[in-house]
Design an enzyme around this catalytic site. Structure first.
Site, PDB file in Angstrom:
ATOM      1  N   ASP A 353       0.862  -1.175   0.000  1.00 14.24           N
ATOM      2  CA  ASP A 353       0.000   0.000   0.000  1.00 14.24           C
ATOM      3  C   ASP A 353       0.906   1.234   0.000  1.00 14.24           C
ATOM      4  OD1 ASP A 353      -2.354   1.583   0.352  1.00 14.24           O
ATOM      5  OD2 ASP A 353      -1.919   1.698   2.478  1.00 14.24           O
ATOM      6  N   LYS A 354       0.336   2.392  -0.264  1.00 12.76           N
ATOM      7  CA  LYS A 354       1.133   3.633  -0.266  1.00 12.76           C
ATOM      8  C   LYS A 354       0.943   4.428   1.028  1.00 12.76           C
ATOM      9  CE  LYS A 354      -0.321   7.356  -2.305  1.00 12.76           C
ATOM     10  NZ  LYS A 354      -0.266   8.365  -1.210  1.00 12.76           N
ATOM     11  N   THR A 355      -0.281   4.885   1.247  1.00 12.81           N
ATOM     12  CA  THR A 355      -0.552   5.809   2.342  1.00 12.81           C
ATOM     13  C   THR A 355      -0.367   5.138   3.697  1.00 12.81           C
ATOM     14  OG1 THR A 355      -2.203   6.810   0.921  1.00 12.81           O
ATOM     15  CG2 THR A 355      -2.236   7.450   3.229  1.00 12.81           C
ATOM     16  N   THR A 645      -2.687   1.137  -4.535  1.00 10.82           N
ATOM     17  CA  THR A 645      -3.201   2.210  -3.676  1.00 10.82           C
ATOM     18  C   THR A 645      -4.558   2.694  -4.161  1.00 10.82           C
ATOM     19  OG1 THR A 645      -2.766   4.467  -2.872  1.00 10.82           O
ATOM     20  CG2 THR A 645      -1.863   3.895  -5.026  1.00 10.82           C
ATOM     21  N   ASP A 647      -5.266   5.789  -3.886  1.00 13.79           N
ATOM     22  CA  ASP A 647      -5.037   7.213  -4.144  1.00 13.79           C
ATOM     23  C   ASP A 647      -5.014   7.526  -5.638  1.00 13.79           C
ATOM     24  OD1 ASP A 647      -4.704   9.802  -3.267  1.00 13.79           O
ATOM     25  OD2 ASP A 647      -3.144   9.258  -1.832  1.00 13.79           O
ATOM     26  N   ARG A 727      -6.142   4.028  -7.592  1.00 15.05           N
ATOM     27  CA  ARG A 727      -7.611   3.981  -7.518  1.00 15.05           C
ATOM     28  C   ARG A 727      -8.094   2.529  -7.415  1.00 15.05           C
ATOM     29  NH1 ARG A 727      -9.214   8.963  -6.245  1.00 15.05           N
ATOM     30  NH2 ARG A 727     -11.299   8.583  -7.065  1.00 15.05           N
ATOM     31  N   ASP A 753      -1.366  -0.982   5.934  1.00 12.37           N
ATOM     32  CA  ASP A 753      -1.604  -0.502   7.298  1.00 12.37           C
ATOM     33  C   ASP A 753      -3.074  -0.211   7.569  1.00 12.37           C
ATOM     34  OD1 ASP A 753      -1.519   3.045   7.450  1.00 12.37           O
ATOM     35  OD2 ASP A 753      -1.725   1.844   5.642  1.00 12.37           O
TER      36      ASP A 753
END
Length: 1015
Positions: A353-355, A645, A647, A727, A753
């Protein structure tokens, strides 16, 4: 989904409930009280390995097949099952306690008891509280009548979402009135779509009755967090009907690839067992009751398939898990699935994941670029002085004389300074106005909220917005002197460095959308009456909107390469007539029924022409500590990293560059949005022509590609050095993991996370949860939990590598130990006319695989070929493990040949050297066998640990001490003679010395990679 139905929920009238709600609890457990024992036993006996030993033990109840005491078969099997059940029970209890902690969180309720005796309740949530169930937003304490939600745990997006209460209930005088009105909510049936909702709110006791439509803006989904104010809501979905739960797949029972390989080897050993048994009966010419003889030989050679293998491996896994937890260099790491630590040593694909995983989700303003001049973090004081001088010019101009003196002394310098000052001032003012940020004042213990709001108290002010980018920009303008101090739906207030308040009327706002990639605002300066249209957006769209310039594209590229999120800021001055004309057309477009969005966009675009380019801003999403070196280690280890992600595309691409997931010299192919099969085909062909190129694709396009060209897309994507999917929905993340497993057959590791990462984590072969400020949902559902992304490097390179190599060595040695004694039994039976008589009986056979050899063999779990520092410094060592060489058919065959050689030498040596009694054969062969095993462990060990030496000496001492009690099998007087000692020594040397010589020659002329680093 067939059970799900629409529902009508009455406010404060539980007696009118039409259907029962599912229990609203978090449950990460694999079993319940009743299914625990049957499920654990089923999981054990569904594998051939354990089922074989169960049948073996049961066969001893048949008199004709019994070879010895029952305990020789049932005790080892019982020990295996008890250890497994205890381990599973401990993990289940831990899981239950973690879930109980989450399910015991206390929430406030708005309640009253009606005349009918029913208790009427609504839920109240405070700021920073997690929403426990899917709710409809009824009321808020915020003055502006709205609230913000943090949804990153649901959809992975860092932007805060604006939510609006039901207008009818927000207008009520007090919150208590919610329970006095006669009203209900109609909600659609539960579904998986987190971005849409259809419902209505009806108040029947109004005059006239009120009927409002409800959309996604009126919802509070579970797993989101209230970011502002206090909210009151009514629950519409719970338990399995929650949007977040429906986007989460059920946890599966994970079985390691290593366990499957060991299971395969045991099947081969069983095949060998059957063949040997048939050969023995065939050599007897199938005489007499030969079918019973086959079963007796199957039992006699049953040690070919070692029952102690499962016990040793399970205990080894527990030791590896304990080592991971106790590693001081990765503090806070938790092993939640102790059955698969060796999986960490063979990961080929890492999906992250990114965020909150790669980034800290904290935005920092880094750069202001005006074209001819740029300001970084070290020159912000210059920006501050320009802003200050811009607002003090008004004071200077009141004194004409002072102005003349300045111009006469240094006309050129003043002109240049004024030009730069005015440009900086215009840029800062634009950044301070073009946003959706609201300043909120809170009590700080000294100043109450009302007083702080009246005097714009700096210490009490916090900013709320739907995006952390916007907050960072507004905080930066405050740091250079222009402060946003007030805002409501129609106005905005800025404070200058001199303390003056500038009032602006908000005439129109054009919010940011994923399609437009820009946002705009039209404001009127109350002091001058000037109307200005400000706009900011991504460079790809703004390039065609601003006036021609020769620096925008180049500088945007430079800033993007530094990993900054770039926004282009522009403005356009409007006359009153121009604005009135625009407003009339805009209102008309908004009233149209057909093609409304298209007509509105066309009217706005009529303004978006020839805008004055003011500046570029560069904002950095701070990466987690040591993300870049960790990704570099993973890449060098042969692990391909994919970023999945929720985002936006630009944000995801920017972070991928910043984290060096995509290296500087790599090309990036951004997959164009596709909606049809034809478009997907064309875009895949365009992508196929590129080589060594990182792929960036959106979730919508990915869905189309997987629908029509799944095989072709996965084949191309797997060749990419890096892939970024933006997305992505939680179910898409899990789907990508599943496809990678199916298409490549390689092991995957998923890292995340948030609650939106749970499906991906549970689907992957290894799930790692990062436990941080965003909650514990991912870490609770994961197999391994770490506190920082950087710990992943050590978890894989050191612990994963060691666990796999040690498990491989341990399993092969246990197999060798069993094959040795089985070879000796085969030789013994062959010599004595193929009789199905056991060579060793009773305690000898149990002691051989337990107290006599268990400690040294099990001490192999402490062995290591290189130090942990070397493993981290040379991640290429990890790459060797991806081919599965430590446990392969080749290494298995080598150990089989060693076992046959040693077993044959020991048995033939004992038969050759024994003198008169059969009991001497047992004494010589068994002692030689024990010594051979102890020496073979010493031969296998690469780095000695003090516990290994203790294990060797303790085992030898146990054997010597037990000889006193084994007079039934061994002649105690004979073993004290010189004859016994030299015969045992000679046999042991012949069985071990050639192997020591071969090991030396191999290390001398064909050393393995790790030995080159340790020398």
């Amino acid at each position: 989904m067939g059970d799900f139905r629409p529902r009508t929920v009455w406010l404060g009238h539980p007696e009118k409930r039409e259907q029962r709600y599912p229990r609203n609890v978090i449950n990460n457990q694999k079993y319940n009280f009743f299914t625990f024992l049957p499920a654990v036993l089923f999981n054990q006996f569904k594998y051939f390995f354990n089922l074989y030993f169960l049948l073996l033990a049961c066969s001893q109840f048949v008199k004709e097949l019994r070879l010895g005491a029952l305990y020789t078969y049932w005790v080892p099997l019982g020990l295996v099952l008890i250890i497994t059940i205890m381990r599973e029970a401990v993990e289940e209890i831990r899981c239950y306690l973690r879930d109980k902690e989450m399910n015991s969180q206390i929430y406030s309720k708005l309640s009253t008891r009606g005349e009918d005796g029913y208790c009427r309740q609504l839920h109240c949530l405070c700021v920073n509280q997690r929403v426990p169930a899917d709710m409809i937003f009824l009321r808020t304490s915020e003055r502006n009548g709205s609230c913000f939600l943090r949804t990153d745990q649901l959809d992975g997006e860092t932007d805060w979402k604006l939510r609006l209460p039901v207008a009818c209930t927000q207008r009520l005088p007090t919150a208590a009135d919610l329970l006095q009105i006669r009203s209900y909510v109609y909600a659609e049936e539960p579904n998986i779509d987190i971005h849409n909702f259809i419902g209505t709110f009806t108040r029947e006791d109004g005059d006239p009755p009120v009927n409002e439509s409800l959309s996604i803006e009126n919802t509070l989904w579970a797993s989101t967090v209230v970011a502002s104010g206090t909210v009151v809501g009514v629950v519409i979905y719970t338990g399995k009907e929650l949007r977040s739960v429906m986007n989460t797949s059920n946890p599966r029972h994970k079985v390691g690839l290593f366990d499957l390989e060991v299971n395969c080897l045991t099947k081969i050993l069983f095949g060998a067992l059957v063949v040997v048994s048939l050969v023995m009966v065939a050599l007897q010419h199938f005489a007499g009751r030969w079918y019973l003889q086959i079963f007796r030989f199957l039992l006699l050679f049953s040690h070919i398939v070692p029952i102690s293998l499962r016990v040793n491996l399970d205990m080894g896994k527990m030791v590896f898990s304990w080592m991971i937890k106790k590693d001081s260099k990765i503090p806070g790491t938790v092993v939640r699935a102790s059955t698969i630590p060796e999986q960490l040593g063979r990961i080929s694909y890492l999906l992250t994941d990114k965020t909150g995983t790669l980034t800290q989700n904290e935005m920092v303003f880094r750069r202001l670029h005006l074209g001819t001049v740029a300001y970084g973090m070290d020159s912000m004081d210059e920006v501050q002085s320009h802003v200050f001088s811009a607002y003090t010019q008004v004071i200077k101009k009141t004194t004409k004389q002072l102005c003349n003196i300045l111009s006469s002394r240094a006309p050129a310098a003043t002109k240049v300074r004024k030009t730069i000052s005015s440009r900086v001032h215009e840029a800062v003012k634009a950044i301070a106005l073009v946003h959706n940020v609201t300043p909120v004042y809170e009590s700080n213990g000294v100043t109450d909220q009302a007083e702080a709001e009246q005097h714009y108290e700096d210490t009490c002010r916090v900013y709320q917005a739907s995006s952390p980018d916007e907050v960072s920009l507004v905080q930066w303008t405050e740091s250079v002197g222009l402060t946003l101090v007030g805002r409501d739906q129609s106005s905005m207030q800025l404070r200058t460095p001199t303390g003056q308040i500038l009032n602006f009327t908000i005439l129109q706002i054009f919010p940011f959308t994923y399609e437009s990639k820009r946002m705009g605002i039209i404001v009127r300066d109350e002091s001058t009456g000037e109307i200005t249209f400000y706009m900011k957006g991504a460079d790809v769209v703004m390039a065609g909107i601003v006036q021609y310039n020769d620096w925008l594209e180049e500088e945007c590229g430079n800033m993007a390469r530094e990993g900054l999120r770039v926004l282009v800021v522009s403005k356009k001055s409007l006359t009153e007539e121009q604005y009135q004309d625009f407003e009339a057309r805009y209102v008309q477009a908004k009233l149209s029924v057909h093609d409304r969005s298209l007509k509105v966009a066309t009217v706005i675009e009529s303004l978006e022409m020839e805008m004055e380019l003011l500046c570029l801003t560069g904002v950095e999403d701070q990466l987690q500590t040591d993300v870049r070196p960790t990704l570099e280690i993973l890449r060098n280890a042969g692990i391909k990293v994919w970023m999945l992600t929720g985002d936006k595309l630009e944000t995801a691409t920017c972070t991928a560059k910043n984290a060096h997931l995509i290296t500087r010299n790599q090309d990036i192919h951004i997959f164009r949005p596709v909606t049809t099969r034809g478009e997907a085909h064309l875009e895949l062909n365009a992508f196929r022509r590129k080589h060594d190129c990182a792929l960036v694709i959106s979730g919508d396009s990915l869905e189309v590609c997987l629908k029509y060209y799944e095989y072709e897309f996965m084949e191309l994507a797997c060749q990419c050095p890096a892939v970024v999917c933006c997305r992505c929905t939680p179910t898409q993340k899990a789907q990508i993991v599943r496809l990678l497993q199916e298409r490549t057959g390689k092991l995957t590791c998923a890292v995340g996370d948030g609650g939106n990462d749970v499906s991906m984590i549970q689907e992957a072969d290894c799930g790692v949860g990062v436990e941080g400020k965003e909650g514990k949902q991912a870490s609770l559902a994961a197999d391994f939990s770490v506190t920082q992304f950087k710990h992943l490097g050590r978890l894989l390179m050191v612990h994963g590598r060691n666990s796999y190599k040690r498990s491989a060595a341990l399993s092969q040695f246990v197999i060798h130990r069993s094959l040795c004694i089985s070879t000796m039994q085969a030789v013994f039976s062959s010599v004595f006319y193929f009789a199905s008589v056991p060579l060793y009986q009773g305690f000898l056979i149990i002691g051989y695989s337990t107290i006599y050899t268990m400690f040294p063999v099990f001490s192999l779990v402490l062995d290591k070929d290189v130090k942990s520092e070397v493993a981290m410094l040379y991640p290429e060592l990890y790459k060797d493990l991806l081919k599965g060489r430590p446990l392969s058919f080749k290494t298995f065959l080598i150990w089989v040949l060693i076992s046959i050689y040693q077993g044959s030498i020991i048995m033939y040596g004992a038969l050759l050297l024994f003198e008169s009694e059969f009991v001497h054969i047992v004494a010589i062969s068994f002692t030689s066998l024990i010594l051979t095993e102890l020496l073979m462990v010493a031969l296998t060990i690469q780095t000695w640990h003090w516990l290994m030496i203790v294990g060797e000496l303790l085992s030898l001492a146990c054997y010597v001490a037990s000889l006193v009690f084994l007079h039934e099998f061994i002649d105690v007087h004979f073993i004290t003679t010189v004859s016994f000692l030299w015969k045992v020594t000679a046999i042991t040397l012949v069985s071990c010395l050639p192997l020591y010589i071969l090991k030396y020659l191999r290390r001398r002329f064909s050393p393995p990679n790790y030995s080159k680093l340790t020398s």
